[in-house]
Design a protein around this motif. Structure first.
Motif, PDB file in Angstrom:
ATOM      1  N   GLY A  25       9.486   9.830  -5.945  1.00 32.97           N
ATOM      2  CA  GLY A  25      10.252   9.860  -4.714  1.00 32.97           C
ATOM      3  C   GLY A  25      11.190   8.664  -4.596  1.00 32.97           C
ATOM      4  O   GLY A  25      11.362   7.874  -5.525  1.00 32.97           O
ATOM      5  N   ARG A  26      11.795   8.542  -3.435  1.00 37.51           N
ATOM      6  CA  ARG A  26      12.706   7.436  -3.153  1.00 37.51           C
ATOM      7  C   ARG A  26      11.952   6.270  -2.550  1.00 37.51           C
ATOM      8  O   ARG A  26      10.931   6.453  -1.884  1.00 37.51           O
ATOM      9  CB  ARG A  26      13.823   7.898  -2.204  1.00 37.51           C
ATOM     10  N   VAL A  27      12.470   5.080  -2.777  1.00 36.02           N
ATOM     11  CA  VAL A  27      11.833   3.848  -2.301  1.00 36.02           C
ATOM     12  C   VAL A  27      12.849   3.028  -1.523  1.00 36.02           C
ATOM     13  O   VAL A  27      14.001   2.869  -1.944  1.00 36.02           O
ATOM     14  CB  VAL A  27      11.285   3.019  -3.483  1.00 36.02           C
ATOM     15  N   TYR A  28      12.402   2.517  -0.390  1.00 39.85           N
ATOM     16  CA  TYR A  28      13.209   1.577   0.397  1.00 39.85           C
ATOM     17  C   TYR A  28      12.362   0.340   0.686  1.00 39.85           C
ATOM     18  O   TYR A  28      11.214   0.473   1.157  1.00 39.85           O
ATOM     19  CB  TYR A  28      13.671   2.194   1.718  1.00 39.85           C
ATOM     20  N   VAL A  29      12.900  -0.819   0.421  1.00 33.44           N
ATOM     21  CA  VAL A  29      12.224  -2.082   0.709  1.00 33.44           C
ATOM     22  C   VAL A  29      13.128  -2.923   1.597  1.00 33.44           C
ATOM     23  O   VAL A  29      14.254  -3.267   1.207  1.00 33.44           O
ATOM     24  CB  VAL A  29      11.889  -2.850  -0.585  1.00 33.44           C
ATOM     25  N   GLY A  30      12.645  -3.237   2.798  1.00 30.78           N
ATOM     26  CA  GLY A  30      13.361  -4.123   3.705  1.00 30.78           C
ATOM     27  C   GLY A  30      12.627  -5.454   3.769  1.00 30.78           C
ATOM     28  O   GLY A  30      11.470  -5.508   4.190  1.00 30.78           O
ATOM     29  N   ARG A  73       0.825  -1.212   0.000  1.00 28.00           N
ATOM     30  CA  ARG A  73       0.000   0.000   0.000  1.00 28.00           C
ATOM     31  C   ARG A  73       0.858   1.260   0.000  1.00 28.00           C
ATOM     32  O   ARG A  73       0.547   2.251  -0.664  1.00 28.00           O
ATOM     33  CB  ARG A  73      -0.941   0.011   1.202  1.00 28.00           C
ATOM     34  N   ALA A  74       1.939   1.235   0.763  1.00 30.16           N
ATOM     35  CA  ALA A  74       2.832   2.391   0.804  1.00 30.16           C
ATOM     36  C   ALA A  74       3.433   2.673  -0.568  1.00 30.16           C
ATOM     37  O   ALA A  74       3.563   3.837  -0.981  1.00 30.16           O
ATOM     38  CB  ALA A  74       3.938   2.149   1.829  1.00 30.16           C
ATOM     39  N   ALA A  88       8.400   3.454   2.015  1.00 25.37           N
ATOM     40  CA  ALA A  88       9.152   2.341   2.586  1.00 25.37           C
ATOM     41  C   ALA A  88       8.227   1.159   2.847  1.00 25.37           C
ATOM     42  O   ALA A  88       7.088   1.332   3.294  1.00 25.37           O
ATOM     43  CB  ALA A  88       9.840   2.761   3.882  1.00 25.37           C
ATOM     44  N   SER A  89       8.723  -0.029   2.581  1.00 22.53           N
ATOM     45  CA  SER A  89       8.002  -1.270   2.867  1.00 22.53           C
ATOM     46  C   SER A  89       8.895  -2.164   3.706  1.00 22.53           C
ATOM     47  O   SER A  89      10.064  -2.364   3.363  1.00 22.53           O
ATOM     48  CB  SER A  89       7.633  -1.977   1.558  1.00 22.53           C
ATOM     49  N   ASP A 145      14.924   6.055  -7.603  1.00 23.81           N
ATOM     50  CA  ASP A 145      15.988   5.958  -6.604  1.00 23.81           C
ATOM     51  C   ASP A 145      15.518   4.983  -5.528  1.00 23.81           C
ATOM     52  O   ASP A 145      14.537   5.241  -4.830  1.00 23.81           O
ATOM     53  CB  ASP A 145      16.235   7.343  -6.011  1.00 23.81           C
ATOM     54  N   HIS A 146      16.201   3.860  -5.375  1.00 26.33           N
ATOM     55  CA  HIS A 146      15.682   2.822  -4.489  1.00 26.33           C
ATOM     56  C   HIS A 146      16.774   1.978  -3.859  1.00 26.33           C
ATOM     57  O   HIS A 146      17.907   1.920  -4.354  1.00 26.33           O
ATOM     58  CB  HIS A 146      14.736   1.889  -5.258  1.00 26.33           C
TER      59      HIS A 146
END
Length: 243
Positions: free
Chosen positions: A170-175, A130-131, A146-147, A201-202
């Motif tokens: 925007g920027r994306v972060y996946v953990g 969803r994010a 972020a996820s 950018d991720h």
């Protein structure tokens, strides 16, 4: 910071939400997309920690269409009946399109609360996708997404997040959890390829040794060290993009 219980009017009804304000006025906001177990103290504590970093934080109920429920016990809900069947029904009955449409109202609620500048999104479990979808749907406002232990981020479904990243600005972060059946290595590869092709950018980071749910304190697999690592990554992302 103080928590305020609010009601948000959406296209489909009224969603309850928790609004957490920092001790000082801020123009930056965060939407925290819940995991499958509903609004509860564990998520409140996470929102309070983000508010202490200087953000207005909104935690909306994604299951509001189902009326009164839970919250569910994150340790046992999927292993016991009737909670297992209820959860599956609610998850399957809440589409990505619903959440994308709802997110317009969530953004408006943050704006009315004074968060008139950039917005970040973060989600856990089902909230992770969803994010990312919100960032794709509202690129003019959402500067970071972020996820954490998000599932089905690059599935065969038409609404899989990796199919919609081309509009993210925007920027994306996946953990990801070290071993997670809902986000296996082949999905991680597909998501990475989609983000690269879209020139987003991720970062996709694998938390080796962590299980699905490690970052949320009331999960049976909660890991304090892994959770702190997640907080460092998340606050760095938001500090660099929202301020």
């Amino acid at each position: 910071m103080a928590k305020q219980e609010i009601s948000i009017r959406t296209e489909d009804g009224t969603a309850r939400a928790g609004l957490f304000r920092p001790d000082h006025q801020t123009a930056a906001g965060v939407i925290l997309y819940m995991d499958a177990f509903g609004l509860r103290p564990a998520l409140d504590a996470m929102a309070e920690r983000l508010a202490a970093e200087g953000y207005a934080v909104l935690v909306p109920d994604l299951f509001y269409r189902f009326g009164d429920y839970g919250p569910f016990d994150a340790r046992t809900a999927f292993s016991e009946e009737p909670s297992r069947s209820a959860l599956r029904s609610m998850i399957e009955g809440t589409s990505q399109d619903m959440t994308r449409r709802d997110s317009a109202a969530f953004i408006e609620a943050l704006t009315e609360a004074g968060a008139t500048n950039r917005i970040g999104t973060v989600g856990y479990c089902m909230g992770g996708s969803r994010a990312l979808h919100a960032a794709a749907a509202y690129p003019d406002r959402i500067a970071a997404a972020a996820s954490f232990h998000g599932g089905r981020l690059a599935s065969d479904a038409p609404d899989s997040p990796h199919r919609h990243v081309s509009t993210i600005r925007g920027r994306v972060y996946v953990g990801s959890a070290g071993v997670d059946g809902s986000f296996p290595p082949e999905q991680s590869g597909l998501l990475a390829e989609a983000l690269r092709r879209a020139e987003v950018d991720h970062i996709i980071e694998n938390y080796v040794g962590m299980a699905h749910g490690w970052a949320v304190s009331d999960h049976s697999v909660y890991d304090a060290g892994g959770a702190e690592r997640h907080w460092k990554r998340l606050t760095t992302l938001f500090h660099e993009t929202l301020r």
